[in-house]
Design an enzyme around this catalytic site. Structure first.
Site, PDB file in Angstrom:
ATOM      1  N   SER A 137       0.830  -1.197   0.000  1.00  0.00           N
ATOM      2  CA  SER A 137       0.000   0.000   0.000  1.00  0.00           C
ATOM      3  C   SER A 137       0.872   1.258   0.000  1.00  0.00           C
ATOM      4  CB  SER A 137      -0.961  -0.037   1.194  1.00  0.00           C
ATOM      5  OG  SER A 137      -1.986   0.915   1.059  1.00  0.00           O
ATOM      6  N   ASP A 178      -9.762  -5.117  -4.498  1.00  0.00           N
ATOM      7  CA  ASP A 178      -9.173  -4.149  -3.567  1.00  0.00           C
ATOM      8  C   ASP A 178     -10.072  -2.919  -3.522  1.00  0.00           C
ATOM      9  OD1 ASP A 178      -7.608  -2.169  -2.284  1.00  0.00           O
ATOM     10  OD2 ASP A 178      -5.752  -3.135  -2.933  1.00  0.00           O
ATOM     11  N   HIS A 194      -7.574  -5.698  -0.141  1.00  0.00           N
ATOM     12  CA  HIS A 194      -6.384  -4.868   0.033  1.00  0.00           C
ATOM     13  C   HIS A 194      -5.390  -5.523   0.994  1.00  0.00           C
ATOM     14  CE1 HIS A 194      -4.085  -1.184  -0.123  1.00  0.00           C
ATOM     15  NE2 HIS A 194      -4.103  -1.062   1.188  1.00  0.00           N
TER      16      HIS A 194
END
Length: 276
Positions: free
Chosen positions: A97, A227, A256
């Site tokens: 991320s 996601d 995610h």
């Protein structure tokens, strides 16, 4: 605790486990978490004989809760301070991320001669926010909403995110893990509200296009097609086209936070890339 002090006086906490003679793998965590988010990967790669390193970003986890420097330039420089302190070479850098953006900038600006490969998982590059040059991005109002939720009641906000979109627990039939949710909350609440608030701008508005173009080492992008936090179409599907030697692996239905929810799939795939 193991810490390194940066040039601007910030103490960065890090873990350094395994044989010092083994190939190092450095892990860069996502917002608003800490190096603890990599538990499933650190233990797996230790068993595989690697040296594993993970640090807490400034304002996160056990690192200093400083007022300034909550931007990607400082994130990458802080990571470089850890890598140089440990004199890591031939390292594989893995970022999730926001940590994927940190890896992109670190490799592009600080990693010359030290990096063997890079992995960006569910990562924010090239840029998240919608603009004329990025029409597929998320509207600024999405990120304003995150800031508002954090400022109003961070403790509740940090329950709602992992209970819902982060791990896909809001999907029909999903089996939520209270332990995973509580651990996300624990990690988040260890950090600084100011760092987390300003970090939203860092991960959403930073343009990583030039960083990606500068990366020359083999780079793997891993992304779930469900996601809900960093949608794949405006992230990894674009980013992989910008690096010189990139591969994209798409995971149908994965969320995610797939490094946690699907570690039994992600870890072997990571290992195959690192050894390949």
């Amino acid at each position: 605790m193991s810490t390194v002090t940066t040039q601007d006086g910030v103490e960065i906490f890090y873990k350094d486990w395994g044989p010092k003679t083994a190939q190092p793998i450095a892990f860069h965590h996502g917002w608003p978490l800490s190096s603890d988010d990599w538990d499933a990967q650190l233990l797996f790669f230790l068993k595989e004989g690697f040296r594993v390193i993970a640090h807490d970003r400034r304002g996160h986890g056990r690192s200093s809760q400083v007022s300034e420097g909550h931007d990607v330039d400082h994130y990458a420089a802080d990571a470089a301070a850890v890598m140089e302190h440990l004199d890591l070479r031939n390292a594989v850098h893995v970022g999730h991320s926001t940590g994927g953006g940190e890896v992109a900038r670190y490799v592009a600006r600080h990693g010359k001669g030290r990096v063997a490969k890079a992995v960006l998982i569910s990562a924010v590059p090239p840029i998240m926010v919608k603009s004329a040059s990025n029409p597929g991005g998320l509207p600024i109002e999405v990120f304003d909403g995150l800031r508002a939720g954090l400022a109003a009641n961070r403790a509740q906000f940090f329950r709602d995110v992992p209970s819902g979109p982060f791990y896909g627990y809001n999907r029909p039939g999903a089996k939520a893990s209270e332990g995973v949710i509580a651990n996300w909350w624990r990690q988040g609440m260890m950090g600084s509200a100011k760092a987390h608030y300003e970090g939203i701008k860092a991960f959403s508005e930073t343009d990583f296009n030039d960083d990606l173009k500068a990366i020359e080492v083999p780079t793997l992008f891993m992304h779930g097609d469900d996601d809900q936090v960093v949608p794949i179409d405006d992230a990894s599907k674009l980013a992989v086209k910008l690096v010189k030697n990139g591969t994209l692996k798409v995971y149908p239905g994965f969320p995610h936070g797939m490094c946690t929810t699907h570690a039994e799939v992600i870890n072997p795939d990571l290992l195959a890339f690192i050894k390949g």
